[in-house]
Design an enzyme around this catalytic site. Sequence first.
Site, mmCIF file in Angstrom:
data_model
loop_
_atom_site.group_PDB
_atom_site.id
_atom_site.type_symbol
_atom_site.label_atom_id
_atom_site.label_comp_id
_atom_site.label_asym_id
_atom_site.label_seq_id
_atom_site.Cartn_x
_atom_site.Cartn_y
_atom_site.Cartn_z
ATOM 1 C CG HIS A 121 17.309 32.611 -23.058
ATOM 2 N ND1 HIS A 121 17.775 32.503 -22.205
ATOM 3 C CD2 HIS A 121 17.802 34.214 -23.371
ATOM 4 C CE1 HIS A 121 19.327 32.824 -22.028
ATOM 5 N NE2 HIS A 121 18.985 33.266 -22.778
ATOM 6 C CG HIS A 172 23.221 32.672 -24.302
ATOM 7 N ND1 HIS A 172 24.303 32.685 -23.201
ATOM 8 C CD2 HIS A 172 21.748 32.677 -24.229
ATOM 9 C CE1 HIS A 172 22.548 33.992 -22.655
ATOM 10 N NE2 HIS A 172 22.312 34.203 -24.347
ATOM 11 C CG ASP A 212 22.325 40.383 -20.642
ATOM 12 O OD1 ASP A 212 21.603 40.551 -22.002
ATOM 13 O OD2 ASP A 212 22.061 40.287 -19.593
ATOM 14 C CG HIS A 213 25.677 37.058 -21.501
ATOM 15 N ND1 HIS A 213 25.723 36.182 -21.056
ATOM 16 C CD2 HIS A 213 24.209 37.205 -21.419
ATOM 17 C CE1 HIS A 213 24.821 35.482 -19.736
ATOM 18 N NE2 HIS A 213 23.620 36.202 -20.160
ATOM 19 C CG ASP A 241 22.638 37.171 -24.540
ATOM 20 O OD1 ASP A 241 23.478 38.770 -24.450
ATOM 21 O OD2 ASP A 241 22.234 36.886 -23.509
ATOM 22 C CG ASP A 260 18.901 35.577 -26.417
ATOM 23 O OD1 ASP A 260 18.335 35.654 -27.498
ATOM 24 O OD2 ASP A 260 19.842 36.158 -24.946
ATOM 25 C CG HIS A 270 17.074 40.560 -21.729
ATOM 26 N ND1 HIS A 270 18.818 39.511 -21.870
ATOM 27 C CD2 HIS A 270 16.873 40.140 -20.840
ATOM 28 C CE1 HIS A 270 18.608 40.293 -20.191
ATOM 29 N NE2 HIS A 270 17.515 40.518 -19.833
ATOM 30 C CG HIS A 326 20.217 41.888 -26.084
ATOM 31 N ND1 HIS A 326 19.821 40.292 -26.423
ATOM 32 C CD2 HIS A 326 20.261 41.294 -24.569
ATOM 33 C CE1 HIS A 326 20.528 39.398 -25.295
ATOM 34 N NE2 HIS A 326 20.342 40.172 -24.441
HETATM 35 MN MN LIG Z 1 20.959 35.687 -23.102
#
Ligand SMILES: [Mn+2]
Length: 373
Positions: free
Chosen positions: A195, A11, A85-86, A50, A9, A193, A163
């Site tokens: 955080h 991002h 998912d991102h 992510d 994650d 997933h 995830h």
């Molecule tokens: Mn995430």
Amino acid sequence: MARFLHLSDTHLGYKQYMMDLREEDFYESFNEAIDLGLEENVDFFVHTGDLFDTWSPSNRAMNEFKKAMIKLYKKNKTMYLIMGDHDRPKRTDEIASRIFDFLGVKLLGTEGLQSIVINYGNEDILLSGISNMKGLRKNSLVEQYRKADVEAKSYRNSIIMSHQGVSPYLIAEACEVDSKDLPVNYKYLAFGHVHDSYLITDKYPVFSYAGSTDLNSTNEIKNFLRNGKSVNLVDIEKGKIDAQRIKLKTTRYQNTVSSDFANYLEDTLKIIEAPKSNEKEPLISVTIHGESDRDEVKSKIKALDHVIIRGPVFEKEVKSIEEKPNMSKLQDYFRAYFKDDTMAQLAENIFNSIKNEDSETSYRLIKEIMQVE
Ligand SMILES: [Mn+2]
């Protein structure tokens, strides 16, 4: 013995609160994690999704990732990765992380479970990956975990990357799977997933949400203040796992102040003066309840040094809801529409939170309020 770094994650490209410096922060904490793995001389990296904030990341975000992957490539280290998912393209498009395959980035399980056998430090390791499954894909998730679990029986060392929202680590409504449905024959369950970070080593198998490397929302503040942000350094040897959390130092300190006119300044100063793990200016979201001299508040806050203040947001006192709706307040309209007090309250909360924000921030805030990642 084989050693790897589990991170998740990251991002990359996320510009929280539309602040340029927040975008930089995400690159910085990601790079700290990468450098940490290199310093610890890991054999490989495991990223559980992510990677980028969106499936269509900016050129800048991709370039930052490329620079880090060149560092890995030069030291002959592979990054194994799944999609969060991102990361899954919404339309027919190439998956962003797959563009970097020539630098040793290996994406697993885009359409379902995928397993490979890797060998590091004289250890054969079954490495299974299943990218984020939602919507229709979600229905086959448990079945695929079972299939994977059968395979894992034949290996002394094994890791599965996934995830998903696992209950009880997230509110039930946001979960796709219950922890009792997770594979049991793997030695290390590498999850992404959620955080907040979790590393459960007193049960078998070892389970971990590595957690995000920086805060994506104010929901993460509570856990951040307690544990910081982190990655896992994992040793795997003859079927035994030794995993430890390593705290990141570069993640910017964040906190919230929820106060009133009489106390907000003192409360804010207390947080500014609290010890931090780095020199970055703390980011503090300030909400002031009740009556206040707004001009005075604004000028006093503006005069504060070495801090980034978000807001202040002024909240009027919550007045008790009148017995007879007279359609003079927004709340009455929400109640008339939903015919449900809880829904009406939720709608008003969302409306108040997003009315002054741009659409991207609004979308974020709604997800925050609904507690979905
Ligand atoms: Mn995430």
